[in-house]
Write a protein that holds these residues in place. Structure first.
Motif, PDB file in Angstrom:
ATOM      1  N   PHE A 159       0.865  -1.166   0.000  1.00 39.58           N
ATOM      2  CA  PHE A 159       0.000   0.000   0.000  1.00 39.58           C
ATOM      3  C   PHE A 159       0.903   1.217   0.000  1.00 39.58           C
ATOM      4  CE2 PHE A 159       0.600   1.603   4.311  1.00 39.58           C
ATOM      5  CZ  PHE A 159       1.214   0.531   4.910  1.00 39.58           C
ATOM      6  N   THR A 160       0.396   2.345  -0.434  1.00 44.75           N
ATOM      7  CA  THR A 160       1.164   3.588  -0.341  1.00 44.75           C
ATOM      8  C   THR A 160       0.250   4.663   0.206  1.00 44.75           C
ATOM      9  OG1 THR A 160       0.637   4.169  -2.621  1.00 44.75           O
ATOM     10  CG2 THR A 160       2.746   3.135  -2.230  1.00 44.75           C
ATOM     11  N   LYS A 161       0.872   5.588   0.912  1.00 43.85           N
ATOM     12  CA  LYS A 161       0.126   6.717   1.434  1.00 43.85           C
ATOM     13  C   LYS A 161       0.829   7.994   1.008  1.00 43.85           C
ATOM     14  CE  LYS A 161      -1.266   4.623   5.766  1.00 43.85           C
ATOM     15  NZ  LYS A 161      -1.322   4.889   7.212  1.00 43.85           N
ATOM     16  N   VAL A 162       0.133   9.119   1.164  1.00 48.56           N
ATOM     17  CA  VAL A 162       0.753  10.410   0.891  1.00 48.56           C
ATOM     18  C   VAL A 162       1.631  10.781   2.087  1.00 48.56           C
ATOM     19  CG1 VAL A 162       0.323  12.816   0.395  1.00 48.56           C
ATOM     20  CG2 VAL A 162      -1.227  11.091  -0.476  1.00 48.56           C
ATOM     21  N   THR A 163       2.868  11.186   1.799  1.00 47.78           N
ATOM     22  CA  THR A 163       3.805  11.499   2.878  1.00 47.78           C
ATOM     23  C   THR A 163       3.546  12.911   3.379  1.00 47.78           C
ATOM     24  OG1 THR A 163       5.419  10.162   1.740  1.00 47.78           O
ATOM     25  CG2 THR A 163       6.235  11.642   3.423  1.00 47.78           C
TER      26      THR A 163
ATOM     27  N   TYR B  68       7.438   0.650   1.305  1.00 53.23           N
ATOM     28  CA  TYR B  68       6.074   0.115   1.246  1.00 53.23           C
ATOM     29  C   TYR B  68       6.084  -1.315   0.713  1.00 53.23           C
ATOM     30  CZ  TYR B  68       4.005   4.717   2.107  1.00 53.23           C
ATOM     31  OH  TYR B  68       3.627   5.908   2.656  1.00 53.23           O
ATOM     32  N   LEU B  72       4.556  -4.999   4.366  1.00 55.80           N
ATOM     33  CA  LEU B  72       3.658  -6.086   4.756  1.00 55.80           C
ATOM     34  C   LEU B  72       4.433  -7.338   5.138  1.00 55.80           C
ATOM     35  CD1 LEU B  72       0.573  -5.681   2.428  1.00 55.80           C
ATOM     36  CD2 LEU B  72       0.958  -4.895   4.733  1.00 55.80           C
ATOM     37  N   ARG B 101      11.354  11.275   2.680  1.00 51.49           N
ATOM     38  CA  ARG B 101       9.940  11.659   2.619  1.00 51.49           C
ATOM     39  C   ARG B 101       9.498  11.504   1.173  1.00 51.49           C
ATOM     40  NH1 ARG B 101       7.466  14.650   6.519  1.00 51.49           N
ATOM     41  NH2 ARG B 101       8.719  15.164   8.320  1.00 51.49           N
ATOM     42  N   SER B 102       9.113  10.295   0.793  1.00 52.30           N
ATOM     43  CA  SER B 102       8.862  10.083  -0.624  1.00 52.30           C
ATOM     44  C   SER B 102       7.754   9.076  -0.801  1.00 52.30           C
ATOM     45  CB  SER B 102      10.130   9.601  -1.323  1.00 52.30           C
ATOM     46  OG  SER B 102      10.366   8.276  -0.956  1.00 52.30           O
ATOM     47  N   TYR B 103       7.525   8.772  -2.074  1.00 50.78           N
ATOM     48  CA  TYR B 103       6.396   7.926  -2.438  1.00 50.78           C
ATOM     49  C   TYR B 103       6.615   6.472  -2.078  1.00 50.78           C
ATOM     50  CZ  TYR B 103       9.597   6.862  -6.212  1.00 50.78           C
ATOM     51  OH  TYR B 103      10.695   6.491  -6.912  1.00 50.78           O
ATOM     52  N   VAL B 105       8.581   5.145   0.688  1.00 45.55           N
ATOM     53  CA  VAL B 105       9.056   4.786   2.024  1.00 45.55           C
ATOM     54  C   VAL B 105       7.935   4.962   3.019  1.00 45.55           C
ATOM     55  CG1 VAL B 105      10.644   5.420   3.862  1.00 45.55           C
ATOM     56  CG2 VAL B 105      11.431   5.341   1.536  1.00 45.55           C
ATOM     57  N   GLN B 107       6.427   5.900   6.372  1.00 47.53           N
ATOM     58  CA  GLN B 107       6.922   6.947   7.270  1.00 47.53           C
ATOM     59  C   GLN B 107       6.868   6.460   8.717  1.00 47.53           C
ATOM     60  OE1 GLN B 107       7.990  10.211   5.952  1.00 47.53           O
ATOM     61  NE2 GLN B 107       8.116   8.698   4.323  1.00 47.53           N
ATOM     62  N   GLN B 111       3.428   2.835  11.969  1.00 53.67           N
ATOM     63  CA  GLN B 111       2.148   2.848  11.275  1.00 53.67           C
ATOM     64  C   GLN B 111       1.585   1.445  11.132  1.00 53.67           C
ATOM     65  OE1 GLN B 111       1.547   5.379   8.101  1.00 53.67           O
ATOM     66  NE2 GLN B 111       2.715   7.030   9.036  1.00 53.67           N
TER      67      GLN B 111
END
Lengths: 191, 162
Positions: A159-163, B68, B72, B101-103, B105, B107, B111
């Motif tokens: 999954f990806t989220k907005v940083t 990302y 999982l 801070r990128s698409y 990784v 954060q 989480q």
């Protein structure tokens, strides 16, 4: 053969197919057309002894037409000569012939270009994403993809989220000032 | 009274034999290896047994950038660890995503997993990792496992002994 002789024979064999030639600090760059890529690549490897493909990279000139540029960096081990080949691809075509049968290292480089830019390679033996996962819906290094990413969801895969950017990309201001001035806490991205 | 002693003994046993699950993903793994080596001995704390099988581990040390793509898998390994288990987020990338801070990784591994100790640094020095381990040991020593999980038994034994 010296580098001048190599480039002379390249120019002689493909005179009209080379769109542009430039030189900058002893680096020679040839701009060619997409259609002539494979025959020029084979000639470079076989006749001109450019047996080492150092890198393939792609450039997104968002707003220009044609949109993408692919750059091949060649090197001759025996002569010690570098050569750069550039070609432009438009977004509608979006595909280039592969050179992975000419230089096998191109396999993963072209997979990375496909993953990051979305340019397909015709005849590639295994064209799938290499850094992001299969099924990721975007091409991250395009200019219209934001730095902080876009949300996506593939259950059980990733999954990806907005940083959270918290004040924007923290970039340095080029100067010879002290580090406190060179690296302000937050710098607006449009500067 | 006796159960505080029981808990104290249980916590002492657990904290002095924390077997780490080294989730060494990037550069912090090198410092993790350095901590396990002879100069900054992690064996002094009973944690030299870095089994790569999650079934045999107590604490997962997430050392490195969690992308990302990998996230999982880290969660799956965490779920395979038996209770009681703890998580140490080692380094900036595991704590908050670090400089990335990128698409691509995540954060911060918090989480996805409950983190007990965050260690800052890029990478944290081995002494910092050992300090984090000692903080985790302090946290474990305040646990109330027996009293929380077996309250009726604790009460019955209390009455029987009183």
């Amino acid at each position: 053969m010296s580098s001048d002789e190599l480039f002379e024979s390249l120019g002689k064999s493909f005179g009209e197919k080379i769109q542009h030639q430039s030189e900058f600090r002893d680096e020679t760059t040839y701009t060619i057309s997409v259609n002539n890529l494979r025959e020029i690549a084979k000639f470079c490897r076989d006749e001109l002894s450019f047996d080492y493909l150092l890198d393939i990279t792609s450039i997104d000139n968002f707003g220009e037409e044609p949109r993408f540029e692919i750059v091949y960096h060649l090197y001759s081990m025996s002569q010690g000569v570098h050569l750069r080949l550039k070609l432009k691809v438009s977004e509608d075509v979006g595909a280039v012939d592969t050179v992975s049968d000419i230089w096998p290292t191109a396999n993963w480089h072209e997979r990375e270009i496909y993953d990051m830019m979305g340019i397909k390679f015709n005849g590639h033996p295994d064209l799938r994403r290499i850094l992001m996962w299969d099924g990721y819906p975007f091409f991250p290094l395009r200019k219209d993809f934001p730095l902080e990413g876009l949300p996506s969801e593939m259950p059980d895969v990733a999954f990806t989220k907005v940083t959270p950017m918290e004040g924007g990309p923290f970039v340095t201001v080029p100067s010879t000032a002290t580090s406190k001035d060179r690296e302000p806490r937050a710098r607006p991205p449009e500067l | 009274m006796i159960f505080t002693r029981f808990d104290a003994a249980l916590n002492w046993v657990r904290k002095n034999s924390l077997w780490p699950m080294p989730m060494g993903l990037a550069c912090c793994a090198i410092e993790l290896m350095a901590t396990a080596a002879s100069r900054f001995d992690i064996a002094r704390f009973g944690a030299e047994v870095m089994r790569f099988s999650p079934r045999q581990c107590d604490v997962m040390i997430v050392a490195g950038t969690v992308t990302y793509k990998m996230a999982l898998a880290v969660k799956r390994i965490y779920e395979q660890m038996p209770e009681p288990k703890w998580v140490i987020a080692m380094g900036a990338c595991a704590s908050t995503g670090g400089m990335y801070r990128s698409y691509a990784v995540l954060q911060g591994i918090d989480q996805l997993l409950p983190v007990d100790v965050y260690i800052s640094g890029c990478p944290p020095r081995p002494e910092a990792l050992l300090a984090g381990l000692m903080k985790l040991q302090e946290k474990i020593s305040t646990e109330r496992s027996f009293r929380d999980q077996k309250p009726e038994l604790a009460e019955k034994l209390e009455d029987a002994l009183a």
